[in-house]
Design a protein around this motif. Structure first.
Motif, PDB file in Angstrom:
ATOM      1  N   GLU A 167     -35.725 -39.217  20.909  1.00 44.55           N
ATOM      2  CA  GLU A 167     -34.772 -39.043  22.156  1.00 44.55           C
ATOM      3  C   GLU A 167     -34.672 -40.242  22.951  1.00 44.55           C
ATOM      4  O   GLU A 167     -33.711 -40.483  23.883  1.00 44.55           O
ATOM      5  CB  GLU A 167     -35.066 -37.738  22.759  1.00 44.55           C
ATOM      6  CG  GLU A 167     -34.733 -36.569  21.897  1.00 44.55           C
ATOM      7  CD  GLU A 167     -34.978 -35.415  22.847  1.00 44.55           C
ATOM      8  OE1 GLU A 167     -35.636 -35.405  23.881  1.00 44.55           O
ATOM      9  OE2 GLU A 167     -34.503 -34.265  22.353  1.00 44.55           O
ATOM     10  N   GLN A 168     -35.698 -41.282  22.984  1.00 43.24           N
ATOM     11  CA  GLN A 168     -35.807 -42.434  23.349  1.00 43.24           C
ATOM     12  C   GLN A 168     -35.161 -43.530  22.854  1.00 43.24           C
ATOM     13  O   GLN A 168     -35.048 -44.551  23.219  1.00 43.24           O
ATOM     14  CB  GLN A 168     -37.083 -42.951  24.030  1.00 43.24           C
ATOM     15  CG  GLN A 168     -37.829 -41.778  24.868  1.00 43.24           C
ATOM     16  CD  GLN A 168     -36.929 -41.799  26.194  1.00 43.24           C
ATOM     17  OE1 GLN A 168     -36.402 -43.051  26.785  1.00 43.24           O
ATOM     18  NE2 GLN A 168     -36.875 -40.652  26.683  1.00 43.24           N
ATOM     19  N   ALA A 169     -34.236 -43.007  21.567  1.00 42.82           N
ATOM     20  CA  ALA A 169     -33.724 -44.085  20.651  1.00 42.82           C
ATOM     21  C   ALA A 169     -34.818 -45.140  20.341  1.00 42.82           C
ATOM     22  O   ALA A 169     -34.154 -46.167  19.732  1.00 42.82           O
ATOM     23  CB  ALA A 169     -32.824 -44.888  21.341  1.00 42.82           C
ATOM     24  N   LEU A 184     -28.739 -41.262  26.392  1.00 44.24           N
ATOM     25  CA  LEU A 184     -29.004 -42.633  25.652  1.00 44.24           C
ATOM     26  C   LEU A 184     -28.159 -43.557  25.425  1.00 44.24           C
ATOM     27  O   LEU A 184     -28.423 -44.582  25.610  1.00 44.24           O
ATOM     28  CB  LEU A 184     -29.949 -41.936  24.564  1.00 44.24           C
ATOM     29  CG  LEU A 184     -31.169 -41.081  24.705  1.00 44.24           C
ATOM     30  CD1 LEU A 184     -31.592 -40.644  23.139  1.00 44.24           C
ATOM     31  CD2 LEU A 184     -32.265 -41.891  25.529  1.00 44.24           C
TER      32      LEU A 184
END
Length: 325
Positions: A232-234, A263
């Motif tokens: 989810e933080q890419a 994001l």
């Protein structure tokens, strides 16, 4: 097998009260004729069971009678973590064990607790997949689960998206299965490092004769939590580079969902002279990306990766042929 069925019949009557032969047969997966024979066997063994005739009739136990023969088998005990999730249990081949375990637990509970558990079941239900979401086809899920139970190594042909799209061969040590939003993921060690694999992307699977020892201290829940945080933080190669109009930027939360949109919005570049802005969008795989980005219509242009651009172009061209000018 028959002894287990007789116990299940007895526990059904103990938990639910009067039940017709047809309802008992449906619960036990047998014919009504088999139920008649089983009831006769229970009565011959001294169980105070009797029948009431008429439209609302059926079999029931004498008031006050209870059996304590409710011990769980090993398979039933292992399946307890899936109670309340009938679909995942069925996909793992554990539906019957879950049903039997729940039945025995209900029979063992004191009546006030049993009534409370029934009230909870009547009022709460878990349905994990999202709206309009068809679950992935997972033909190799049972084989994966079996290898997981046995600590058995497997060799898989796996369809990956990045860094280079295509099929690869992997020798894996299965460490856990995770069901996320209706999608099954395998956590397995490859070259000593735990990694995540989407079960539906397994093209073929071959069990290997070797057994392995699970790494000391491996915590499946902690590993998955860290994986989700990274994703989810890419911090992943599975991203798409796109251009967006102002309308496309505004529509990102509806198309991607709130988290993925946040994001993507962090990566927005300044607008060009035509008002378009570039962004990096985290997406799971090519089919999912195509379906998601098509929701933005002419307000998005995919720039990378090449495989996604090709699929987008092919899909749009196929759609255009359906609507000739």
């Amino acid at each position: 097998m028959r002894a287990s069925r007789l116990l299940s019949l007895l526990l059904l009557l103990q938990n639910r009260g009067r039940m017709s032969a047809a309802h008992l047969a449906a619960e036990l997966g047998v014919t009504s004729r088999t139920v008649y024979r089983d009831v006769e066997a229970l009565a011959a063994a001294g169980v105070p069971i009797y029948a009431e005739h008429g439209p609302t009739g059926g079999y029931q136990l004498m008031a006050g009678y209870r059996t304590r023969l409710t011990g769980l088998t090993a398979d039933e005990a292992e399946s307890l973590f899936l109670t309340g999730m009938p679909q995942p249990a069925a996909e793992l081949g554990l539906g019957a064990q879950v049903a039997a375990a729940e039945l025995k637990l209900m029979a063992a509970l004191p009546i006030p607790y049993r009534d409370a558990s029934i009230r909870i079941r009547q009022r709460f239900h878990l349905d994990a997949p999202g709206w309009y979401h068809e679950p992935d086809a997972v033909p190799h899920l049972l084989a994966v689960a079996d290898a997981l139970w046995q600590d058995q190594a497997i060799e898989v042909q796996y369809r990956r998206w990045s860094p280079r799209p295509g099929e690869v061969t992997r020798r894996l040590h299965p460490l856990g299965l995770v069901l996320k939003a209706g999608v099954w993921y395998l956590i397995a060690a490859a070259h000593g490092q735990p990694r995540t694999y989407r079960v539906s992307a397994i093209v073929s699977l071959r069990p290997l004769p070797e057994r392995f020892t699970r790494p000391d201290g491996f915590d499946l829940a902690a590993f998955w939590h860290a994986h989700v945080e990274r994703y989810e933080q890419a911090d992943t190669d599975e991203v798409a580079t796109v251009r967006l109009t102002p309308a496309g930027v505004s529509a990102l939360p509806d198309a991607l969902g709130p988290k993925a949109a946040r994001l993507a919005l962090r990566t927005l570049t300044p607008a060009d002279p035509d008002g378009w802005r570039q962004a990096t969008v985290p997406l799971e795989n090519v089919p999912h990306a195509v379906a998601t980005l098509l929701r933005l219509g002419p307000d998005v242009q995919v720039l990378a990766p090449t495989q996604l651009v090709t699929h987008m172009a092919a899909t749009i061209q196929a759609m255009a042929r359906l609507y000739p000018a």
